[in-house]
Design a protein around this motif. Structure first.
Motif, short mmCIF file in Angstrom:
data_model
loop_
_atom_site.label_atom_id
_atom_site.label_comp_id
_atom_site.label_asym_id
_atom_site.label_seq_id
_atom_site.Cartn_x
_atom_site.Cartn_y
_atom_site.Cartn_z
N UNK A 90 0.81 -1.23 0.00
CA UNK A 90 0.00 0.00 0.00
C UNK A 90 0.84 1.27 0.00
N UNK A 91 2.15 1.14 0.07
CA UNK A 91 3.00 2.33 0.09
C UNK A 91 3.08 2.96 -1.29
N UNK A 92 3.14 4.29 -1.36
CA UNK A 92 3.35 4.95 -2.66
C UNK A 92 4.80 4.79 -3.11
N UNK A 93 5.06 5.20 -4.34
CA UNK A 93 6.42 5.11 -4.88
C UNK A 93 7.36 5.98 -4.05
N UNK A 94 8.48 5.40 -3.66
CA UNK A 94 9.44 6.11 -2.84
C UNK A 94 9.31 5.84 -1.36
N UNK A 95 8.26 5.15 -0.92
CA UNK A 95 8.10 4.81 0.49
C UNK A 95 8.69 3.46 0.82
N UNK A 96 8.88 3.22 2.11
CA UNK A 96 9.47 1.96 2.56
C UNK A 96 9.09 1.72 4.00
N UNK A 97 9.04 0.45 4.37
CA UNK A 97 8.81 0.05 5.75
C UNK A 97 10.17 -0.07 6.43
N UNK A 109 8.58 5.04 6.04
CA UNK A 109 9.13 6.28 5.47
C UNK A 109 8.34 6.61 4.22
N UNK A 110 7.79 7.83 4.17
CA UNK A 110 6.92 8.23 3.07
C UNK A 110 7.62 9.23 2.18
N UNK A 111 7.26 9.26 0.90
CA UNK A 111 7.83 10.28 0.02
C UNK A 111 7.19 11.64 0.27
N UNK A 112 7.93 12.68 -0.07
CA UNK A 112 7.42 14.05 0.07
C UNK A 112 7.30 14.68 -1.30
N UNK A 113 6.16 15.35 -1.58
CA UNK A 113 5.01 15.61 -0.71
C UNK A 113 3.96 14.52 -0.84
N UNK A 114 3.25 14.25 0.25
CA UNK A 114 2.20 13.24 0.26
C UNK A 114 1.28 13.53 1.45
N UNK A 115 0.01 13.18 1.33
CA UNK A 115 -0.93 13.33 2.43
C UNK A 115 -0.67 12.23 3.44
N UNK A 116 -0.07 12.60 4.57
CA UNK A 116 0.36 11.60 5.54
C UNK A 116 -0.82 10.87 6.17
N UNK A 117 -1.91 11.60 6.47
CA UNK A 117 -3.04 10.95 7.16
C UNK A 117 -3.75 9.94 6.26
N UNK A 153 8.26 7.72 10.39
CA UNK A 153 9.55 8.12 10.94
C UNK A 153 10.25 9.20 10.13
N UNK A 154 10.09 9.19 8.81
CA UNK A 154 10.84 10.13 7.98
C UNK A 154 10.09 10.35 6.68
N UNK A 155 10.49 11.43 6.01
CA UNK A 155 9.99 11.76 4.68
C UNK A 155 11.17 11.84 3.73
N UNK A 156 11.06 11.24 2.57
CA UNK A 156 12.12 11.25 1.58
C UNK A 156 11.68 12.09 0.39
N UNK A 157 12.61 12.90 -0.13
CA UNK A 157 12.32 13.77 -1.27
C UNK A 157 12.54 12.99 -2.54
N UNK A 158 11.55 12.97 -3.40
CA UNK A 158 11.67 12.27 -4.67
C UNK A 158 12.52 13.09 -5.63
N UNK A 159 13.34 12.44 -6.48
CA UNK A 159 14.14 13.20 -7.44
C UNK A 159 13.28 13.90 -8.47
N UNK A 160 13.68 15.12 -8.82
CA UNK A 160 12.94 15.89 -9.80
C UNK A 160 13.27 15.38 -11.19
N UNK A 161 12.28 15.06 -12.03
CA UNK A 161 12.58 14.59 -13.39
C UNK A 161 13.27 15.67 -14.19
N UNK A 162 14.26 15.25 -14.99
CA UNK A 162 15.05 16.20 -15.75
C UNK A 162 14.29 16.75 -16.95
N UNK A 163 13.34 16.03 -17.47
CA UNK A 163 12.59 16.49 -18.63
C UNK A 163 11.18 15.91 -18.57
N UNK A 164 10.21 16.66 -19.09
CA UNK A 164 8.83 16.21 -19.10
C UNK A 164 8.51 15.38 -20.33
#
Length: 340
Positions: free
Chosen positions: A29-36, A55-63, A93-104
């Motif tokens: 159920x974790x989104x991309x970038x999250x981990x137990x 650990x959840x990715x940022x930004x994300x609705x934590x609740x 416990x923590x929030x991780x910042x996802x890498x910004x894509x270099x091109x759309x």
């Protein structure tokens, strides 16, 4: 013959198995970038209680995300173990910042280094944030200053306590007062101490005001609150590898400074002018790929070394870094030829 239910045996699910099942269910159920990050479980009778740290990715609705993870962990654990899971605690416990894509846009059909080149051109053109200098931590000066200050305060405290209790000052303070009374500003020891104190003060001011870490080159960053730096040695190796691919170059020496890059290439065969133009073109295209906040100026010097003969020709070229893709022909106007 039917065996009574009490004689058929019991099935026990260990807390470790419950924990592993709950962790795998939460990971689904974790989104991309999250981990137990950690989990625990306890079993009492036919019920189990699960605690998971994620650990959840940022930004994300934590609740909302925590609610989905909790429901998934409870339902899957109950279905796979046969135990009821009335409580499932989810701790972020923590929030991780996802890498910004270099091109759309998709990069199909583009060369492997096209994305890096585009990022370098954007950095040179001012697209994206310009990270500030990373300041040195100055651990050694801070530790020395703290130790000297603590020692001085401790001596003064001991002397004050001794005067309050016995009325007699410490011997070192008496000697220091007598020595200061008999030595004036014209004394050599007083002047030497003043010079040492002034130099120490200037050193501390320099440590406090100067950023330090001059070995790092400031990189262009995607956000205003990020800072990044590239070591000069790594930048020199990248430039050296690129320059060595030019036909005719047998040896390359690179020196990277904050405002300019100096490349010295030895030519084993071919026209030195063409080799110099090739080195300028290749290195000029490699500098924007480093992603520096300010592309340094390029200085290229080529030396011809035929086999069995001393060096006969030396050519140097200097090109400014106003535009990262400046052609090598503009640098040829400042070429100097010296007959050896």
């Amino acid at each position: 013959m039917t065996v009574p239910a009490t004689g058929r045996g019991t099935t026990t699910v260990a807390p470790r198995a419950v924990r592993r099942i709950a962790e795998r269910a939460a990971a689904e159920a974790l989104p991309d970038g999250g981990a137990v990050t950690r989990g625990s479980a306890s079993v009492r009778g036919a019920s189990a209680r699960v605690t998971l740290r994620v650990r959840l990715p940022y930004p994300v609705r934590a609740d909302e995300t925590a609610g989905l993870i909790r429901d998934r962990a409870r339902s899957r654990t109950a279905a796979l173990t046969g135990l009821s899971v009335p409580h499932a605690d989810i701790r972020i416990d923590a929030l991780s910042v996802l890498p910004v894509p270099s091109a759309q846009q998709p990069t199909g059909g583009r060369p492997p280094g096209a994305d890096a080149t585009a990022r370098g051109v954007e950095a040179a053109a001012g697209i994206g944030g310009r990270g500030g200098r990373i300041r040195a931590q100055r651990r050694l000066p801070a530790a020395v200053t703290a130790i000297v200050g603590a020692a001085g305060c401790a001596l003064l405290l001991v002397d004050v306590v001794a005067v309050r209790l016995s009325g007699t000052p410490a011997a070192w303070r008496t000697w220091l007062v007598d020595w200061a009374a008999t030595h004036g500003p014209a004394d050599a020891a007083v002047r030497l101490g003043g010079v040492v104190a002034a130099l120490t003060g200037l050193w501390l001011l320099g440590c406090a005001l100067l950023p330090g870490l001059r070995r790092g080159l400031t990189l262009s960053v995607p956000g205003p609150h990020l800072r990044a730096a590239l070591d000069r040695t790594a930048a020199a190796r990248i430039v050296q590898d690129r320059a060595a691919t030019v036909p005719g170059v047998v040896r390359v020496r690179v020196r990277v400074r904050r405002r300019h890059v100096r490349v010295r290439a030895d030519v084993g065969f071919g026209d030195p002018q063409q080799v110099r133009a090739g080195v300028g073109r290749v290195v000029g295209a490699a500098l924007p790929e480093l992603g520096l906040a300010r592309t340094p100026a390029l200085r290229v010097r080529v030396r011809s070394e035929p086999r069995g003969q001393p060096p006969t020709t030396e050519e140097s070229a200097e090109s400014p870094a106003a535009s990262p893709g400046a052609p090598a022909a503009s640098a040829a106007a400042s070429t100097e030829r010296q007959e050896g």
